[in-house]
Design a protein around this motif. Structure first.
Motif, short mmCIF file in Angstrom:
data_model
loop_
_atom_site.label_atom_id
_atom_site.label_comp_id
_atom_site.label_asym_id
_atom_site.label_seq_id
_atom_site.Cartn_x
_atom_site.Cartn_y
_atom_site.Cartn_z
N ALA A 89 0.84 -1.20 0.00
CA ALA A 89 0.00 0.00 0.00
C ALA A 89 0.87 1.25 0.00
CB ALA A 89 -0.92 0.00 1.21
N THR A 93 1.07 4.15 -2.91
CA THR A 93 0.86 5.57 -2.61
C THR A 93 2.04 6.41 -3.08
OG1 THR A 93 -0.32 4.83 -0.67
CG2 THR A 93 0.19 7.15 -0.81
N ARG A 96 1.99 6.78 -6.71
CA ARG A 96 0.94 7.67 -7.19
C ARG A 96 1.37 9.13 -7.09
NH1 ARG A 96 -3.68 6.42 -3.99
NH2 ARG A 96 -4.31 4.71 -5.30
N ILE B 241 -5.75 -0.02 3.58
CA ILE B 241 -6.82 0.70 2.87
C ILE B 241 -6.67 2.20 3.09
CG2 ILE B 241 -9.29 1.09 2.77
CD1 ILE B 241 -9.63 -1.87 3.42
N ALA B 242 -6.37 2.59 4.36
CA ALA B 242 -6.25 4.01 4.66
C ALA B 242 -5.09 4.63 3.91
CB ALA B 242 -6.07 4.20 6.17
N ALA B 244 -3.58 3.41 0.99
CA ALA B 244 -3.64 3.31 -0.46
C ALA B 244 -4.84 4.01 -1.06
CB ALA B 244 -3.63 1.84 -0.87
N ARG B 245 -5.79 4.41 -0.23
CA ARG B 245 -6.98 5.06 -0.79
C ARG B 245 -6.60 6.43 -1.35
NH1 ARG B 245 -12.21 5.75 2.91
NH2 ARG B 245 -11.65 7.93 2.75
N PRO B 246 -7.11 6.78 -2.53
CA PRO B 246 -6.77 8.10 -3.06
C PRO B 246 -7.40 9.20 -2.22
CG PRO B 246 -8.25 6.94 -4.54
CD PRO B 246 -7.92 6.00 -3.46
N THR B 247 -6.70 10.33 -2.14
CA THR B 247 -7.27 11.47 -1.42
C THR B 247 -8.40 12.08 -2.25
OG1 THR B 247 -5.62 12.89 -2.42
CG2 THR B 247 -5.09 11.98 -0.27
N GLU B 248 -9.09 13.07 -1.68
CA GLU B 248 -10.27 13.60 -2.37
C GLU B 248 -9.89 14.34 -3.64
OE1 GLU B 248 -12.79 15.86 0.15
OE2 GLU B 248 -13.06 14.19 1.55
N GLU B 250 -7.28 13.70 -5.50
CA GLU B 250 -6.87 12.71 -6.49
C GLU B 250 -8.07 12.03 -7.12
OE1 GLU B 250 -2.47 11.34 -4.95
OE2 GLU B 250 -4.26 10.33 -4.21
N SER B 251 -9.07 11.69 -6.30
CA SER B 251 -10.23 11.04 -6.90
C SER B 251 -11.00 12.02 -7.78
CB SER B 251 -11.13 10.44 -5.82
OG SER B 251 -11.19 11.25 -4.70
#
Lengths: 111, 265
Positions: A89, A93, A96, B241-242, B244-248, B250-251
């Motif tokens: 993960a 990140t 990205r 998950i926290a 690797a989740r895209p930030t706002e 980025e989404s």
């Protein structure tokens, strides 16, 4: 050539040492973050072989002691799975935001 | 392999061979001493047949697994193509599972294949498919000098590690015969009725290293570590998950890109 015919505990332990050394080589010499993580998995596996070889070889007739090593190795496998999930993960990140996964160029925290 | 020319490989192996001869210094005394030791004393065979002799078939299987795991490991750290590296890793894990079988840890061998070769390597392949970017310079150390220094250091480390671990064989290892592999376990031994002799003990026979054996240990003596591992896994999943989740933003960017792509098509 009884070294080749009579497999002792030491054979397993020296093999684990060799795998550990290869893992260290991967961590120290490669720049790709994914290869580095695979090398860490390799070192964890080498440690697991060591634990199991000792548990198999020196538990005596104490089967409970032999199973201690196996329970420990199972725990190590579970922790390695957790570590791989978090590490990958982080790699995703970093990729990205930075568009690369080269650990030598990740020097944002320097100075 | 186009970016790793043969001359580079040859220099790498030449330096390694040189380093081997320097570090070990043709010091085969370890092997010679081991041979003498085995010849004069009772042979501490680890894998043996019922007669107590060294099992040549077992030794053959050990060498196959050992060489394939080591070769796979070296394959992993020398590849530039990530997918081939992962395939080498899978081969290494299968070989290590075979070694676990030789160590009478059959349940762990299955877990090794399921968790490592199955789950973790699939995760790696997914991430490689996401990243999919070739690297410019894969190695940290450049040139023949840097690689030579690295090889020397690593060989020295291996020599020290192996030197310590090779001495272990002088301790008398246990040779488990087939009868010792089947263990009678008395379940419910804390039952007071059993202690009073009111009920007969339930005995079960299982093979050493099986699911039953490991499970019995794990759920009786090591219950707390087992449960703690489940917490660790939960925290790792939530953390992954926290992270690797895209930030706002980025989404929002991704959504804008997708919208633009849709309009362009």
């Amino acid at each position: 050539m009884s070294v080749f015919y009579d497999i002792t505990v030491s054979h397993f332990l020296v093999l684990a040492a060799a795998l550990f050394t290869v893992g260290i080589a991967g961590v120290l010499l490669r720049r790709n973050a994914l290869i580095v993580m695979m090398s860490i998995e390799l070192m964890l596996n080498a440690a697991n072989i060591t634990v199991l070889a000792f548990s198999r070889g020196f538990a005596g007739n104490n089967h409970e002691a032999a199973y201690q090593g196996q329970a420990f190795a199972l725990t190590v496998i579970a922790i390695a799975a957790a570590e791989a999930a978090v590490g990958l993960a982080i790699v995703v990140t970093v990729f990205r935001t930075r568009r690369h996964s080269d650990i030598d160029r990740l020097t944002m925290l320097k100075n | 392999m186009s970016n790793l020319p043969i001359s580079k490989c040859l220099s790498w192996f030449g330096v390694s061979a040189l380093a081997i001869s320097v570090v070990f210094g043709f010091d085969l005394s370890i092997a010679a001493a081991a041979a003498d030791h085995a010849a004069e004393s009772t042979v501490n065979t680890f894998i043996s047949d019922e007669k107590g002799g060294g099992g040549k078939g077992a030794a053959f299987v050990f060498w196959i697994f050992a060489l394939s795991s080591l070769g796979g490991a070296i394959f992993v750290i020398t590849r530039n193509n990530m997918v081939t590296a992962v395939m080498g890793m899978v081969g290494t894990f299968f070989a290590i599972a075979g070694l676990y079988l030789m160590l009478y840890a059959s349940f762990l061998a299955v877990m090794q294949v399921l968790v490592y070769a199955g789950a973790i390597m699939v995760l790696f392949v997914f991430v490689i498919m996401i990243l999919n970017r070739p690297e410019d310079e894969p190695w940290v150390m450049h040139g023949i000098l840097g690689k030579g220094v690295a090889a020397l250091g690593l060989l020295y480390l291996f020599k020290r590690l192996a030197g310590i671990l090779w001495e272990v064989k002088d301790v008398q290892p246990l040779v488990l015969d087939k009868a010792a592999l089947n263990v009678d376990v008395v379940l419910n031994h804390s039952d007071p009725a059993l202690a009073a002799g009111a009920v007969e003990a339930i005995t079960r026979t299982y093979e050493f290293g099986s699911v039953e054996g490991v499970g019995y240990t794990l759920f009786s003596k090591y219950l707390f570590p087992f449960e703690a591992v489940s917490i660790v896994l939960l925290v790792a999943v939530v953390g992954a998950i926290a992270i690797a989740r895209p930030t706002e933003e980025e989404s929002a960017e991704d959504a804008a890109e997708a919208e633009a792509a849709k309009e362009a098509s």
